[in-house]
Design a protein around this motif. Structure first.
Motif, PDB file in Angstrom:
ATOM      1  N   UNK A   1      38.568   3.857  55.537  1.00 49.49           N
ATOM      2  CA  UNK A   1      39.626   4.595  54.852  1.00 49.49           C
ATOM      3  C   UNK A   1      40.035   5.767  55.716  1.00 49.49           C
ATOM      4  N   UNK A   2      41.332   5.898  55.982  1.00 46.84           N
ATOM      5  CA  UNK A   2      41.795   7.016  56.810  1.00 46.84           C
ATOM      6  C   UNK A   2      42.564   8.055  56.008  1.00 46.84           C
ATOM      7  N   UNK A   3      42.584   7.874  54.684  1.00 48.02           N
ATOM      8  CA  UNK A   3      43.253   8.860  53.834  1.00 48.02           C
ATOM      9  C   UNK A   3      42.599   8.844  52.458  1.00 48.02           C
ATOM     10  N   UNK A   4      42.894   9.858  51.670  1.00 43.83           N
ATOM     11  CA  UNK A   4      42.220  10.019  50.385  1.00 43.83           C
ATOM     12  C   UNK A   4      42.553   8.900  49.400  1.00 43.83           C
ATOM     13  N   UNK A   5      43.765   8.371  49.437  1.00 46.89           N
ATOM     14  CA  UNK A   5      44.129   7.295  48.512  1.00 46.89           C
ATOM     15  C   UNK A   5      43.275   6.053  48.741  1.00 46.89           C
ATOM     16  N   UNK A   6      43.095   5.677  49.993  1.00 49.46           N
ATOM     17  CA  UNK A   6      42.267   4.519  50.310  1.00 49.46           C
ATOM     18  C   UNK A   6      40.804   4.814  50.011  1.00 49.46           C
ATOM     19  N   UNK A   7      40.364   6.021  50.304  1.00 46.84           N
ATOM     20  CA  UNK A   7      38.972   6.399  50.020  1.00 46.84           C
ATOM     21  C   UNK A   7      38.678   6.303  48.524  1.00 46.84           C
ATOM     22  N   UNK A   8      39.635   6.663  47.688  1.00 49.72           N
ATOM     23  CA  UNK A   8      39.446   6.555  46.240  1.00 49.72           C
ATOM     24  C   UNK A   8      39.268   5.093  45.820  1.00 49.72           C
ATOM     25  N   UNK A   9      39.978   4.194  46.464  1.00 56.35           N
ATOM     26  CA  UNK A   9      39.804   2.769  46.175  1.00 56.35           C
ATOM     27  C   UNK A   9      38.401   2.312  46.563  1.00 56.35           C
ATOM     28  N   UNK A  10      37.916   2.787  47.708  1.00 55.18           N
ATOM     29  CA  UNK A  10      36.554   2.444  48.137  1.00 55.18           C
ATOM     30  C   UNK A  10      35.534   2.938  47.110  1.00 55.18           C
ATOM     31  N   UNK A  11      35.708   4.163  46.647  1.00 58.46           N
ATOM     32  CA  UNK A  11      34.784   4.744  45.676  1.00 58.46           C
ATOM     33  C   UNK A  11      34.831   3.944  44.372  1.00 58.46           C
ATOM     34  N   UNK A  12      36.018   3.554  43.959  1.00 57.66           N
ATOM     35  CA  UNK A  12      36.146   2.748  42.745  1.00 57.66           C
ATOM     36  C   UNK A  12      35.376   1.430  42.895  1.00 57.66           C
ATOM     37  N   UNK A  13      35.426   0.837  44.067  1.00 58.59           N
ATOM     38  CA  UNK A  13      34.688  -0.399  44.312  1.00 58.59           C
ATOM     39  C   UNK A  13      33.181  -0.164  44.263  1.00 58.59           C
ATOM     40  N   UNK A  14      32.725   0.991  44.729  1.00 61.30           N
ATOM     41  CA  UNK A  14      31.294   1.317  44.703  1.00 61.30           C
ATOM     42  C   UNK A  14      30.803   1.579  43.282  1.00 61.30           C
ATOM     43  N   UNK A  15      31.696   1.982  42.400  1.00 61.24           N
ATOM     44  CA  UNK A  15      31.306   2.291  41.019  1.00 61.24           C
ATOM     45  C   UNK A  15      31.071   1.036  40.190  1.00 61.24           C
ATOM     46  N   UNK A  16      31.520  -0.092  40.681  1.00 59.64           N
ATOM     47  CA  UNK A  16      31.387  -1.355  39.917  1.00 59.64           C
ATOM     48  C   UNK A  16      29.935  -1.795  39.881  1.00 59.64           C
TER      49      UNK A  16
END
Length: 122
Positions: free
Chosen positions: A107-122
């Motif tokens: 992730x090179x920006x906060x929007x993409x990083x938030x998607x990564x975090x959402x995936x980790x929360x699953x």
């Protein structure tokens, strides 16, 4: 548990600190690596246990790249400053290439990083 690298250019360091603090409950369950200055700031502001590499301009991006090439990193969050020239831009480009080649999510920006975090929360 995933091995996550955290990197931020100077102008993006405050954004990285805020992001990690906001998602502290997720980050504390993973093994974290960071380039020197970013990592030291994150440790100071969050208390997380982070494996520190050298500062980006002093080879830290290359150290993370080596970990990618040796399949020792599972994800990278790299808040880049696209509007400021970086003296170590070839190292940054090499890290991006390695991430693509070894299919490491980056992730090179906060929007993409938030998607990564959402995936980790699953």
């Amino acid at each position: 548990m995933m091995k996550i690298a955290l990197i931020a250019h100077d102008k993006k360091k405050p954004e990285m600190i805020s992001f990690v603090k906001e998602h502290l409950n997720i980050f504390k369950t993973h093994e974290l690596y960071a380039t020197g200055t970013t990592g030291a700031l994150l440790v100071e502001h969050t208390g997380l246990n982070i494996h520190l590499k050298k500062s980006g301009p002093l080879g830290g991006d290359q150290e993370i790249g080596s970990m990618v090439a040796n399949q020792l990193i599972d994800m990278i969050i790299f808040f880049r400053d696209p509007l400021t020239a970086q003296p170590h831009e070839p190292d940054v480009s090499a890290l991006l290439r390695l991430s693509d080649h070894y299919e490491i999510p980056l992730a090179t920006n906060i929007s993409t990083a938030k998607l990564f975090i959402a995936a980790l929360e699953i």
